[in-house]
Design a protein around this motif. Structure first.
Motif, short mmCIF file in Angstrom:
data_model
loop_
_atom_site.label_atom_id
_atom_site.label_comp_id
_atom_site.label_asym_id
_atom_site.label_seq_id
_atom_site.Cartn_x
_atom_site.Cartn_y
_atom_site.Cartn_z
N GLU A 1 -117.00 -62.03 -16.52
CA GLU A 1 -115.64 -61.91 -15.98
C GLU A 1 -114.61 -62.48 -16.96
O GLU A 1 -113.53 -61.91 -17.14
CB GLU A 1 -115.54 -62.63 -14.64
CG GLU A 1 -116.24 -61.90 -13.50
CD GLU A 1 -116.17 -62.68 -12.19
OE1 GLU A 1 -115.73 -63.84 -12.22
OE2 GLU A 1 -116.55 -62.12 -11.16
N GLU A 2 -114.97 -63.61 -17.58
CA GLU A 2 -114.05 -64.21 -18.56
C GLU A 2 -113.86 -63.29 -19.76
O GLU A 2 -112.75 -63.11 -20.26
CB GLU A 2 -114.59 -65.57 -19.01
CG GLU A 2 -114.52 -66.64 -17.93
CD GLU A 2 -115.19 -67.94 -18.36
OE1 GLU A 2 -115.80 -67.94 -19.46
OE2 GLU A 2 -115.12 -68.93 -17.61
N ILE A 3 -114.99 -62.71 -20.21
CA ILE A 3 -114.91 -61.78 -21.35
C ILE A 3 -114.03 -60.59 -21.00
O ILE A 3 -113.13 -60.21 -21.74
CB ILE A 3 -116.31 -61.33 -21.79
CG1 ILE A 3 -117.08 -62.51 -22.41
CG2 ILE A 3 -116.23 -60.17 -22.78
CD1 ILE A 3 -118.55 -62.22 -22.63
N ILE A 4 -114.33 -59.99 -19.83
CA ILE A 4 -113.54 -58.83 -19.41
C ILE A 4 -112.08 -59.21 -19.23
O ILE A 4 -111.17 -58.47 -19.63
CB ILE A 4 -114.11 -58.24 -18.09
CG1 ILE A 4 -115.48 -57.59 -18.36
CG2 ILE A 4 -113.15 -57.22 -17.48
CD1 ILE A 4 -116.19 -57.11 -17.11
N ASN A 5 -111.86 -60.39 -18.65
CA ASN A 5 -110.49 -60.82 -18.37
C ASN A 5 -109.68 -61.03 -19.64
O ASN A 5 -108.47 -60.79 -19.65
CB ASN A 5 -110.51 -62.11 -17.54
CG ASN A 5 -109.20 -62.32 -16.81
OD1 ASN A 5 -108.62 -61.38 -16.28
ND2 ASN A 5 -108.72 -63.55 -16.79
N PHE A 6 -110.35 -61.46 -20.70
CA PHE A 6 -109.63 -61.75 -21.92
C PHE A 6 -109.78 -60.66 -22.98
O PHE A 6 -109.37 -60.85 -24.12
CB PHE A 6 -110.06 -63.11 -22.48
CG PHE A 6 -109.56 -64.25 -21.65
CD1 PHE A 6 -108.25 -64.69 -21.75
CD2 PHE A 6 -110.38 -64.86 -20.71
CE1 PHE A 6 -107.78 -65.74 -20.97
CE2 PHE A 6 -109.92 -65.90 -19.92
CZ PHE A 6 -108.61 -66.35 -20.05
N LEU A 7 -110.34 -59.52 -22.58
CA LEU A 7 -110.34 -58.38 -23.50
C LEU A 7 -108.91 -57.95 -23.77
O LEU A 7 -108.08 -57.92 -22.86
CB LEU A 7 -111.11 -57.20 -22.88
CG LEU A 7 -112.64 -57.27 -22.89
CD1 LEU A 7 -113.22 -56.08 -22.14
CD2 LEU A 7 -113.18 -57.31 -24.31
N PRO A 8 -108.57 -57.63 -25.02
CA PRO A 8 -107.19 -57.21 -25.32
C PRO A 8 -106.83 -55.88 -24.67
O PRO A 8 -105.66 -55.62 -24.37
CB PRO A 8 -107.16 -57.11 -26.84
CG PRO A 8 -108.59 -56.89 -27.25
CD PRO A 8 -109.40 -57.63 -26.23
N ASP A 9 -107.84 -55.02 -24.44
CA ASP A 9 -107.59 -53.74 -23.81
C ASP A 9 -107.66 -53.88 -22.29
O ASP A 9 -108.49 -54.63 -21.76
CB ASP A 9 -108.62 -52.70 -24.26
CG ASP A 9 -108.43 -52.29 -25.71
OD1 ASP A 9 -107.27 -52.27 -26.16
OD2 ASP A 9 -109.43 -52.02 -26.39
N ALA A 10 -106.77 -53.13 -21.60
CA ALA A 10 -106.80 -53.12 -20.14
C ALA A 10 -108.15 -52.57 -19.68
O ALA A 10 -108.55 -51.48 -20.10
CB ALA A 10 -105.66 -52.27 -19.61
N THR A 11 -108.87 -53.33 -18.84
CA THR A 11 -110.24 -52.96 -18.46
C THR A 11 -110.46 -53.19 -16.97
O THR A 11 -110.01 -54.19 -16.41
CB THR A 11 -111.25 -53.81 -19.27
OG1 THR A 11 -111.02 -53.61 -20.67
CG2 THR A 11 -112.68 -53.40 -18.95
N PHE A 12 -111.17 -52.23 -16.35
CA PHE A 12 -111.59 -52.43 -14.97
C PHE A 12 -113.03 -51.94 -14.82
O PHE A 12 -113.52 -51.14 -15.62
CB PHE A 12 -110.64 -51.72 -13.99
CG PHE A 12 -110.75 -50.23 -13.97
CD1 PHE A 12 -111.50 -49.57 -13.01
CD2 PHE A 12 -110.06 -49.46 -14.90
CE1 PHE A 12 -111.58 -48.19 -12.98
CE2 PHE A 12 -110.12 -48.07 -14.89
CZ PHE A 12 -110.90 -47.43 -13.92
N VAL A 13 -113.70 -52.46 -13.77
CA VAL A 13 -115.09 -52.11 -13.49
C VAL A 13 -115.17 -51.66 -12.03
O VAL A 13 -114.57 -52.27 -11.14
CB VAL A 13 -116.04 -53.31 -13.72
CG1 VAL A 13 -117.48 -52.91 -13.41
CG2 VAL A 13 -115.93 -53.80 -15.16
N ILE A 14 -115.90 -50.56 -11.81
CA ILE A 14 -116.14 -50.10 -10.45
C ILE A 14 -117.65 -50.03 -10.20
O ILE A 14 -118.44 -49.86 -11.14
CB ILE A 14 -115.50 -48.71 -10.18
CG1 ILE A 14 -116.03 -47.66 -11.18
CG2 ILE A 14 -114.00 -48.79 -10.21
CD1 ILE A 14 -115.56 -46.24 -10.89
N ASP A 15 -118.04 -50.18 -8.90
CA ASP A 15 -119.45 -50.02 -8.57
C ASP A 15 -119.71 -48.56 -8.20
O ASP A 15 -118.84 -47.70 -8.32
CB ASP A 15 -119.86 -50.98 -7.44
CG ASP A 15 -119.07 -50.76 -6.16
OD1 ASP A 15 -118.49 -49.66 -5.99
OD2 ASP A 15 -119.03 -51.68 -5.32
N LEU A 16 -120.93 -48.27 -7.73
CA LEU A 16 -121.29 -46.88 -7.43
C LEU A 16 -120.52 -46.32 -6.25
O LEU A 16 -120.45 -45.10 -6.06
CB LEU A 16 -122.79 -46.78 -7.18
CG LEU A 16 -123.68 -46.99 -8.41
CD1 LEU A 16 -125.15 -46.88 -8.03
CD2 LEU A 16 -123.34 -45.99 -9.51
#
Length: 671
Positions: free
Chosen positions: A150-165
Motif C-alpha cells: 500500500e505504501e509503495i502504491i501510495n507513493f508511486l508517482p503515477d496515479a494508480t488504483f487496484v480493483i478485485d475480481l
C-alpha cells in the motif's frame, strides 16, 4: 450431580486434534486429551482431578482462571479480563498471546462452552485450545507485506488504483487523489465502475477491466492498444477531463495470488498532455522546417543515417537539375551524381565519420563543433563547373541521438571571381603604396640650427597627404636654404594618390626653379589648375628655411595654419593663409611672409587628419589639445614631440577607425 465422562465421550475428546480439557463446576479437571498433553508436556494422569486452576500453570506458570472458568461470569466481568473476546450464544472465543509459553511466547485460539446434563443444567465447561502462532505470524507478515505494498502504491508517482475480481476498489493512491480530486476514503470499496466517473463523468469500464477480455473485444474499445504479455498499454484522449481535455498514458496488469490465480488488476495512469502537445508542436515544427528547407535560398539536402535522401529543396533542384521527386528516397550516394558524375560521399556523409579519420582524409575541411565547412569545386555543375561553399551538420532527435545530417551548398563562383579581382587590385594597390612611399623623403637632411622631423600615416593603402624637405643646393647662391612642404589633396584613395603624385612633382620642380615661395607656388598652381579636369585641389604650406637668417619664408595655400610655439614668452601664434588652395583658380597670386625661429621655438605643420580625428563620442581632437601637447613636450626633440602627438591622437580616437591621412612636420629651433 458431578458429571462423569462416559467412555465414548472420553475417547472422542481424547482424539480431538485440538488441545482440549473439561472441568466440572468445582473447577476440577475431568478430561485432558492427548493433544493437550503434547502441547503442555503434562500427562492426563498428572492433571485429572486437579483443581484450583492447576490447569493454568502449564500455560501461564501460575494459577489463574482460563476461558472455561469465565463461562458463568457476566459479560462485564469477562470484558475486564479480555478486551477482545467474542461471544456466540453461550460460547466464548478469543485469540490470546501468552508470552511465557514457549521460547518466544505463543499465540492461541481458545473456545469455551458450558456442558449441560440431560435436564439442561450446567455441569461443567469444555475448552479447546489451538496454537495459531504460525498463522498469526503469517498474517502479520501478510499485513506487513500489504502495508508495504500500500505504501509503495501510495507513493508511486503515477496515479494508480487496484480493483478485485468484483470490480471493487482496494487501493487508490495519493497521485490518483491529486489527479482526480477523489480521496481514497471516498473511493475504497466502491464498485460498479465508480472509479471511471472522475475521468469520464460516467460509469464505464477502464483498462483494468479489460484484462480478462479477449483481444478482439479490447480492439473494439481501443483502436491503438498495445499488449505486452498480459499487460495492456494505451494512449487515450479524454475530452471531458480538464479544461481542454487531457491525454493519458495508461497501463494495466492482472494481479496474481501465490497460487497463480488472478485476484484483481492494477492500473497506472499518467498525464501525458504536455508530451502530446510537445509532439504535436514538434510535428508542426517539422512541417514548418520542411517548408523552410524547401524555400531556403541555398541548395539544401537532408539524408538519414542510412544515406537516404529525406529532403531536396527547390534551390537544390535548380543547381543539380534533378527534381525532388527523382531524388527523395534514393540512397547509395545517388545525390553525388549530379555534381561529380560518380557515387561518392559528400560533406553530409562525412558528418558521421570519427573526427580522427576525418582529419586524416580531409585536411581542407574546417570544423566548428560538429559542423563541417568547406569550399570546393564541382566540375560537373553548370557549364564550366562551380565553386561552392558547403556546410554540413548532424541532425538530432529529442534524446540527442543522431538521426541524419543536413548539407547546404552555396554557389560562390561569382564571389571567387570577385576575390581574384580584389586580390589583383590589392596587389596593384600595394605596388601603388610602395611607389607613393618612395615619393616621401627616406631621411630628413641635417639643417644647421634646426631639428626637423616628419612622417605621414595613410588612412588607406594610398592617400593624398605628402610632405617634402628640398635642399636648394643646385644653385650655389641657395646653399643653406631648404624647401619645407606639407600638403593635403582633396579626396582619398587612388584618385587622391594620383593627384598627389602630380602635385608633388609640379611643386618640387617649381620649388627648385623659383627660390621665392610665392613665385614657385603661383607657377605650380597654374600648371596644376590647367591639368586638373576632375575638380580636385591641394591645400599646402610651402616655405624656405634659411640656416643663416633662421627664418622660414612661406606661402600658405589654403592649408591648416601651422602652429608656432614661442619659447621666450610661452605663447602661440599661427601662420595663417596667404592664398587659396592650388588647383582651384588659374593665375592666382600668392603672398609670402617670413617668420623668425629662435632657439627653443617650435613650428608644427600638420594636415587636418590630426585636428579632425574623432573620439567615440564624435568629439574632434582640435587645435587646443594639439597646442597643449606641444607646450607639455617643448623640451623634447622634434622627433619625440611628433611621436607624442601621434600617441595622443591615437589614444583619443582609439575605438574609432582612422578616416583621414595624418601628416606631421616639426621644426624646432636649436642653438
Amino acid at each position: 450431580m458431578k458429571p462423569k465422562m462416559e467412555g465414548y465421550c472420553e475417547e472422542i475428546i481424547n482424539f480431538l486434534p485440538d488441545a482440549t480439557f473439561v472441568i466440572d463446576l468445582d473447577g476440577k479437571v475431568i478430561a485432558w486429551n492427548h493433544a493437550l498433553e503434547n502441547i503442555t508436556g503434562v500427562t492426563a494422569s498428572q492433571m485429572l482431578g486437579k483443581g484450583n486452576y492447576a490447569y493454568a500453570i502449564p500455560f501461564y506458570g501460575e494459577r489463574k482462571p482460563m476461558l472455561a472458568n469465565l463461562i458463568l461470569l457476566p459479560d462485564e466481568e469477562i470484558e475486564k479480563r479480555y478486551n477482545h473476546i467474542n461471544r456466540d450464544g453461550d460460547t466464548l472465543v478469543v485469540d490470546i498471546f501468552i508470552p511465557s509459553f514457549g521460547k518466544d511466547g505463543t499465540y492461541f485460539w481458545a473456545k469455551a462452552s458450558p456442558l449441560y446434563d440431560p435436564g439442561g443444567n450446567v455441569v461443567g465447561a469444555i475448552e479447546t485450545i489451538r496454537d495459531i502462532t504460525d498463522r498469526v505470524k503469517a498474517e502479520n507478515e501478510i499485513k506487513k507485506t500489504v502495508q508495504r505494498l500500500e505504501e509503495i502504491i501510495n507513493f508511486l508517482p503515477d496515479a494508480t488504483f487496484v480493483i478485485d475480481l468484483n470490480g471493487q476498489v482496494i487501493a487508490w493512491n495519493k497521485a490518483m487523489e491529486d489527479i482526480t480530486g477523489a480521496s481514497a476514503s471516498q473511493m475504497l470499496g466502491k464498485g460498479d465502475f465508480a472509479y471511471a466517473i472522475p475521468f469520464y463523468g460516467e460509469r464505464k469500464p477502464m483498462l483494468a477491466n479489460l484484462i480478462l477480455l479477449p483481444d478482439e473485444e479490447i480492439a473494439k474499445r481501443y483502436n491503438n492498444i498495445t499488449r505486452d504479455g498480459d499487460t495492456l498499454v494505451v494512449d487515450i484522449f479524454i475530452p471531458s477531463f480538464g479544461k481542454d481535455g487531457t491525454y493519458f498514458w495508461a497501463k494495466a496488469s492482472p494481479l496474481y495470488d501465490e497460487h497463480g490465480v488472478i485476484y484483481g488488476a492494477i492500473e497506472s495512469i499518467r498525464d501525458i498532455s504536455d508530451r502530446k502537445r510537445a509532439e504535436h508542436e514538434s510535428e508542426i515544427s517539422r512541417k514548418r522546417l520542411e517548408e523552410i528547407i524547401n524555400f531556403l535560398p541555398d541548395a539544401t539536402v537532408v539524408i538519414d543515417t542510412n544515406g537516404i535522401v529525406r529532403a531536396w529543396n527547390h534551390a537544390m533542384e535548380q543547381i543539380s537539375e534533378v527534381s525532388a521527386v527523382n531524388m527523395i528516397g534514393k540512397g547509395n550516394y545517388e545525390y553525388a551524381l549530379p555534381f561529380y558524375g560518380e557515387r561518392r560521399p559528400i560533406l553530409a556523409d562525412l558528418v558521421f565519420q570519427p573526427i580522427a579519420e576525418l582529419e586524416e582524409k580531409y585536411s581542407h575541411i574546417d570544423r566548428e563543433g560538429d559542423t563541417l565547412i568547406v569550399d570546393t569545386f564541382l566540375p560537373l555543375s553548370g557549364k564550366e563547373g562551380r565553386f561552392v561553399w558547403a556546410k554540413a551538420s548532424p541532425l538530432y532527435d529529442l534524446k540527442g541521438t543522431i538521426t541524419g545530417s543536413i548539407e547546404t551548398i552555396r554557389d560562390i563562383t561569382d564571389r571567387r571571381k570577385m576575390e581574384e579581382r580584389l586580390a589583383r587590385s590589392k596587389a596593384e594597390l600595394d605596388i601603388a603604396a610602395e611607389i607613393q612611399r618612395s615619393f616621401l623623403p627616406d631621411t630628413i637632411p641635417i639643417i644647421q640650427g634646426f631639428d626637423v622631423a616628419a612622417t605621414s600615416v595613410m588612412a588607406k593603402e594610398v592617400g593624398g597627404d605628402f610632405f617634402d624637405v628640398i635642399p636648394m643646393e643646385l644653385v650655389s647662391l641657395h646653399k643653406g636654404l631648404y624647401g619645407i612642404l606639407i600638403a593635403d589633396v582633396s579626396g582619398k584613395g587612388i584618385p587622391a594618390a594620383l593627384f598627389m603624385a602630380l602635385s608633388r612633382i609640379v611643386v618640387r620642380v617649381n620649388a627648385t626653379w623659383h627660390h621665392e615661395p610665392a613665385k614657385a607656388i603661383g607657377s605650380a598652381n597654374t600648371i596644376i589648375t590647367q591639368d586638373s579636369k576632375s575638380g580636385m585641389f591641394v591645400t599646402l604650406f610651402y616655405g624656405i628655411l634659411s640656416e643663416q637668417e633662421r627664418t622660414l619664408t612661406y606661402v600658405n595655400a589654403g592649408h591648416n595654419p601651422p602652429i608656432v610655439y614661442r619659447a621666450a614668452d610661452d605663447s602661440f601664434q599661427e601662420l595663417s593663409m596667404t592664398g587659396i588652395a592650388i588647383g582651384v583658380l588659374e593665375d592666382e597670386i600668392y603672398d609670402q611672409r617670413s617668420v623668425l625661429i629662435n632657439s627653443g621655438d617650435i613650428i608644427v605643420l600638420y594636415t587636418d587628419g590630426v585636428t579632425e580625428s574623432l573620439s567615440s563620442s564624435h568629439e574632434m581632437f582640435g587645435e587646443l589639445r594639439l597646442k597643449s601637447i606641444i607646450r607639455e613636450n617643448k623640451s623634447l626633440t622634434a622627433n619625440l614631440i611628433q611621436n607624442k602627438i601621434f600617441e595622443e591622437v591615437q589614444k583619443f580616437s582609439e575605438s574609432e577607425p582612422q578616416f583621414d591621412d595624418i601628416t606631421l612636420l616639426i621644426i624646432k629651433g636649436i642653438p
